[in-house]
Design an enzyme around this catalytic site. Structure first.
Site, PDB file in Angstrom:
ATOM      1  N   CYS A   1       0.054 -21.557  80.828  1.00  0.00           N
ATOM      2  CA  CYS A   1      -1.126 -22.369  81.128  1.00  0.00           C
ATOM      3  C   CYS A   1      -2.417 -21.581  80.911  1.00  0.00           C
ATOM      4  O   CYS A   1      -2.799 -21.349  79.776  1.00  0.00           O
ATOM      5  CB  CYS A   1      -1.017 -22.947  82.530  1.00  0.00           C
ATOM      6  SG  CYS A   1      -2.018 -24.422  82.717  1.00  0.00           S
ATOM      7  N   TYR A   2      -3.076 -21.090  81.974  1.00  0.00           N
ATOM      8  CA  TYR A   2      -4.269 -20.274  81.759  1.00  0.00           C
ATOM      9  C   TYR A   2      -3.935 -19.108  80.827  1.00  0.00           C
ATOM     10  O   TYR A   2      -4.734 -18.727  79.972  1.00  0.00           O
ATOM     11  CB  TYR A   2      -4.793 -19.742  83.102  1.00  0.00           C
ATOM     12  CG  TYR A   2      -6.106 -18.992  83.013  1.00  0.00           C
ATOM     13  CD1 TYR A   2      -7.300 -19.652  83.239  1.00  0.00           C
ATOM     14  CD2 TYR A   2      -6.156 -17.630  82.689  1.00  0.00           C
ATOM     15  CE1 TYR A   2      -8.519 -18.975  83.161  1.00  0.00           C
ATOM     16  CE2 TYR A   2      -7.352 -16.948  82.595  1.00  0.00           C
ATOM     17  CZ  TYR A   2      -8.535 -17.623  82.845  1.00  0.00           C
ATOM     18  OH  TYR A   2      -9.725 -16.963  82.751  1.00  0.00           O
TER      19      TYR A   2
ATOM     20  N   GLU B   1       8.004 -22.081  85.908  1.00  0.00           N
ATOM     21  CA  GLU B   1       8.437 -21.496  87.183  1.00  0.00           C
ATOM     22  C   GLU B   1       8.652 -22.516  88.292  1.00  0.00           C
ATOM     23  O   GLU B   1       9.249 -22.202  89.310  1.00  0.00           O
ATOM     24  CB  GLU B   1       7.433 -20.418  87.631  1.00  0.00           C
ATOM     25  CG  GLU B   1       6.051 -20.907  88.060  1.00  0.00           C
ATOM     26  CD  GLU B   1       5.062 -21.111  86.898  1.00  0.00           C
ATOM     27  OE1 GLU B   1       5.522 -21.343  85.755  1.00  0.00           O
ATOM     28  OE2 GLU B   1       3.849 -21.063  87.143  1.00  0.00           O
TER      29      GLU B   1
ATOM     30  N   VAL C   1      13.772 -11.166 112.441  1.00  0.00           N
ATOM     31  CA  VAL C   1      14.566 -10.737 111.290  1.00  0.00           C
ATOM     32  C   VAL C   1      13.912  -9.588 110.507  1.00  0.00           C
ATOM     33  O   VAL C   1      14.586  -8.616 110.159  1.00  0.00           O
ATOM     34  CB  VAL C   1      14.977 -11.937 110.389  1.00  0.00           C
ATOM     35  CG1 VAL C   1      13.819 -12.806 110.046  1.00  0.00           C
ATOM     36  CG2 VAL C   1      15.653 -11.476 109.119  1.00  0.00           C
ATOM     37  N   ASP C   2      12.599  -9.652 110.272  1.00  0.00           N
ATOM     38  CA  ASP C   2      11.962  -8.614 109.452  1.00  0.00           C
ATOM     39  C   ASP C   2      12.088  -7.231 110.084  1.00  0.00           C
ATOM     40  O   ASP C   2      12.505  -6.270 109.439  1.00  0.00           O
ATOM     41  CB  ASP C   2      10.478  -8.911 109.212  1.00  0.00           C
ATOM     42  CG  ASP C   2      10.273 -10.261 108.562  1.00  0.00           C
ATOM     43  OD1 ASP C   2      11.263 -10.816 108.042  1.00  0.00           O
ATOM     44  OD2 ASP C   2       9.141 -10.772 108.596  1.00  0.00           O
TER      45      ASP C   2
ATOM     46  N   LYS D   1      10.797 -13.539 101.881  1.00  0.00           N
ATOM     47  CA  LYS D   1      11.519 -13.786 103.141  1.00  0.00           C
ATOM     48  C   LYS D   1      13.013 -14.063 102.921  1.00  0.00           C
ATOM     49  O   LYS D   1      13.858 -13.508 103.618  1.00  0.00           O
ATOM     50  CB  LYS D   1      10.872 -14.977 103.857  1.00  0.00           C
ATOM     51  CG  LYS D   1      11.423 -15.257 105.233  1.00  0.00           C
ATOM     52  CD  LYS D   1      10.691 -14.432 106.258  1.00  0.00           C
ATOM     53  CE  LYS D   1      11.238 -14.629 107.648  1.00  0.00           C
ATOM     54  NZ  LYS D   1      10.478 -13.817 108.609  1.00  0.00           N
TER      55      LYS D   1
ATOM     56  N   HIS E   1       4.346 -25.283  83.244  1.00  0.00           N
ATOM     57  CA  HIS E   1       4.792 -24.248  84.188  1.00  0.00           C
ATOM     58  C   HIS E   1       6.315 -24.183  84.259  1.00  0.00           C
ATOM     59  O   HIS E   1       6.930 -25.021  84.905  1.00  0.00           O
ATOM     60  CB  HIS E   1       4.227 -24.539  85.585  1.00  0.00           C
ATOM     61  CG  HIS E   1       2.756 -24.327  85.674  1.00  0.00           C
ATOM     62  ND1 HIS E   1       2.212 -23.118  86.019  1.00  0.00           N
ATOM     63  CD2 HIS E   1       1.716 -25.148  85.440  1.00  0.00           C
ATOM     64  CE1 HIS E   1       0.902 -23.198  86.003  1.00  0.00           C
ATOM     65  NE2 HIS E   1       0.557 -24.424  85.653  1.00  0.00           N
TER      66      HIS E   1
ATOM     67  N   THR F   1      14.099  -6.244 112.386  1.00  0.00           N
ATOM     68  CA  THR F   1      15.490  -5.817 112.552  1.00  0.00           C
ATOM     69  C   THR F   1      16.060  -5.296 111.231  1.00  0.00           C
ATOM     70  O   THR F   1      16.710  -4.248 111.194  1.00  0.00           O
ATOM     71  CB  THR F   1      16.371  -6.971 113.067  1.00  0.00           C
ATOM     72  OG1 THR F   1      15.760  -7.504 114.235  1.00  0.00           O
ATOM     73  CG2 THR F   1      17.767  -6.504 113.399  1.00  0.00           C
TER      74      THR F   1
ATOM     75  N   GLY G   1      -3.945 -20.171  86.263  1.00  0.00           N
ATOM     76  CA  GLY G   1      -5.072 -19.832  87.128  1.00  0.00           C
ATOM     77  C   GLY G   1      -6.058 -20.981  87.218  1.00  0.00           C
ATOM     78  O   GLY G   1      -6.064 -21.866  86.365  1.00  0.00           O
TER      79      GLY G   1
HETATM   80  N1  GLN Z   1      -7.795 -23.979  84.765  1.00  0.00           N
HETATM   81  C1  GLN Z   1      -7.076 -24.183  83.541  1.00  0.00           C
HETATM   82  C2  GLN Z   1      -6.997 -25.671  83.173  1.00  0.00           C
HETATM   83  O1  GLN Z   1      -7.356 -26.527  83.930  1.00  0.00           O
HETATM   84  C3  GLN Z   1      -5.691 -23.607  83.675  1.00  0.00           C
HETATM   85  C4  GLN Z   1      -4.850 -24.342  84.674  1.00  0.00           C
HETATM   86  C5  GLN Z   1      -3.550 -23.642  85.010  1.00  0.00           C
HETATM   87  O2  GLN Z   1      -3.346 -22.501  84.675  1.00  0.00           O
HETATM   88  N2  GLN Z   1      -2.705 -24.346  85.760  1.00  0.00           N
HETATM   89  O3  GLN Z   1      -6.554 -25.984  82.086  1.00  0.00           O
END
Ligand code: GLN
Length: 541
Positions: A91-92, A185, A241-242, A397, A183, A244, A64
């Site tokens: 992360c956050y 993901e 597409v959606d 999508k 991250h 249909t 975040g």
């Molecule tokens: N804002 C927080 C930071 O700068 C978390 C960043 C994040 O979750 N990508 O460390």
């Protein structure tokens, strides 16, 4: 009416709940898990556990933009930590886990860390090692943060470090609670999916039984239960597409008690109505009514040049036409003993629209009004008490495309470029007249046909021909003519939030320009629009 509880996906499949703290990547967490055949749902970070009527098998706290120690920063409901299911903070999310334990655990870093980093997993044995199982000694990860942990929270091991982040990964000594600074993901993290798999499948024990085929069966049952034996559903289709895919699913579920309506607004592409009719009613067997209201729309657009006014006129006329049709269908249905009232309205809302409406992006949730086929007939859903059915609201999508294939919809239709509700009207700068629509329509047909012939249609996300409001001089057959200017636009984009112009070859450009000028009466110039988005939008208006 509530959904039949046992049939909503989070009750039928082991579900990982992702709490969204506003990162631009959160939806990717959900997406990656589903690719692993693990069902996942995303809810705003403000979701209280007590208000959740189902139990996730694991929880992910997303990244975040905030700093956990900042005033007004979002914090997770502590009750999740008492639920007894595994938790992974990204992360956050990691910082939130550390901050909960002691507020001095998280500090602003002296330097920000964006981009690649190498983490070295450390082994402690037992569950602590599970997150980085099968990853090797070094993992290339992707970081995007300014804050960092000052120390590992009490009771936690440090399971990974980098040069910049001494606490790039933590795991609770006895409980299945983990945090990572990078991250997993994003595709820039090598083996990121493996980390999510380790968490979801090994640590949470989620079954990998989510699949599109199962989703179809499940959704059909859910629709049948919701609508009942006699209930009827109305929906607008556009040939996209959606709508249909949603229509085909409804047909599969309740047959002719689903009524699809296609409104010809006079601004559709060449032969579009005939084609949609053919595909939907002949090939897919959907109960479809085509209403030709083109004159009404084009009369309404006379003299109008402002883009917003155009959209409003088209949206308003659409609702009038659609409503009149609905009443006719309703009357006809009332005389039949097989069917009941029209109680539902089908809408092809996709997951990204849902996410945008519920996501935590700022101090409060942002609410976006959905724009669907010709605009949502609010007057009907609210005024006449029609309830919404949104069978695609859990899907992205590309999942809708996959679902379309699963339902036997042709490749061509499934891969079709998006087309706006107001159609060609917003691709014509200035006044929309029947003559100008015809010119843009013919040019568009040539452009798209040549793209198809060149075998590049699926490489392009959206392409069309528009019309400029000005005219330019040309000499045709020794005669001076003052003709129209066609604007050709083709873009590539994954999410339609940003886009790049498609790099046609010069030969292709010349061939298209020549053909359009030769074949479309009244055109003297063809211009290619190379603008990226941003700053340009994809459509012209
Ligand atoms: N804002 C927080 C930071 O700068 C978390 C960043 C994040 O979750 N990508 O460390």
């Amino acid at each position: 009416m509530a959904d039949p509880v046992e049939l909503v996906p989070h009750s039928a499949f082991d579900t990982i709940l992702t709490l969204d703290f506003g990162s631009q990547y959160t939806h990717l967490v959900t997406r990656r898990l589903r690719e692993l055949n693990v069902y996942s749902e995303m809810l705003p970070c403000t979701q209280k556990l007590a208000d959740l009527d189902w139990k996730p098998v694991g929880i992910i706290l997303s990244g975040g933009p905030y700093s956990v120690y900042e005033e007004g920063a979002p914090h997770v409901d502590p009750a999740y930590f008492e639920l007894g299911v595994p938790i992974l903070g990204i992360c956050y999310g990691l910082q939130e886990i550390a901050y909960r334990s002691s507020t001095d655990n998280v500090v602003a870093g002296t330097s920000r860390e964006y981009g690649h980093a190498i983490i070295k997993p450390k082994s402690f044995g037992g569950h602590v090692d599970s997150l980085f199982k099968d990853l090797g000694d070094e993992v290339k990860v992707w970081m995007s943060h300014g804050d960092k942990l000052a120390k590992a929270p009490e009771g936690y091991h440090t399971i990974a470090e980098t040069g910049h982040s001494p606490f790039a990964g933590i795991a609770h000594e006895t409980k299945p609670i983990y945090g990572i600074q990078f991250h997993p993901e994003v595709t820039h993290t090598e083996n990121g999916t493996q980390i999510l798999k380790n968490f979801a499948v090994d640590i949470c024990g989620a079954k990998t039984n989510w699949s599109m085929g199962k989703f179809v069966d499940q959704e059909i049952l859910r629709i049948r239960k919701l609508v009942g034996d006699k209930g009827q559903v109305l929906g607008a289709v556009s040939g996209g597409v959606d709508s249909t895919v949603a229509a085909k699913l409804m047909h599969q579920a309740i047959g002719d008690r689903f009524h699809a309506v296609l409104v010809n607004n006079g601004c559709m592409r060449l032969n579009e109505c005939e084609q949609v009719h053919k595909t939907l009613s002949e090939h897919l067997g959907i109960n479809l009514t085509v209403v030709d209201a083109s004159k009404l729309f084009l009369d309404g657009l006379k003299g109008v040049t402002d883009p917003e006014t155009k959209r409003k006129i088209i949206g308003g006329t659409f609702i009038d036409v659609f409503e009149a049709e609905a009443l006719k269908i309703e009357k006809a249905a009332a005389n039949s003993d097989k069917a009941g009232k029209i109680e539902f309205f089908l809408q092809g809302t996709l997951y990204p629209d849902v996410i945008e409406s519920i996501s935590f992006k700022g101090p409060s949730a942002t609410i976006k009004t959905h724009h669907n086929v010709g605009g949502l007939p609010k007057r009907m859903t609210e005024g006449q008490g029609l309830k919404l059915i949104e069978p695609l609201r859990e899907l992205f999508k590309d999942e809708v495309r996959q679902l379309g294939r699963e339902l036997g919809i042709s490749h061509e239709l499934v891969m079709r470029h998006p087309f706006p509700g107001p159609g060609i009207a917003i691709r014509i700068l200035g006044e929309v007249t029947p003559e100008r629509v015809e010119i843009a329509r013919q040019a568009d047909h040539i452009f798209i046909s040549m793209i198809r012939e060149a075998g590049i249609y699926d490489d392009i996300s959206q392409a069309f021909a528009g019309l400029d409001s000005n005219r330019a001089v040309g000499v045709m057959g020794d005669k001076r003519v003052y003709g129209y200017m066609i604007i050709l636009r083709a873009v590539c984009s994954t999410d339609f939030m940003t886009a790049d112009a498609y790099p046609f070859t010069n030969e292709f450009r010349k061939a298209v320009a020549t053909k359009i000028i030769n074949c479309v009466d009244g055109v003297t110039r063809c211009l290619f629009d190379e603008t990226t988005k941003p700053p340009g939008t994809i459509e012209l208006e």
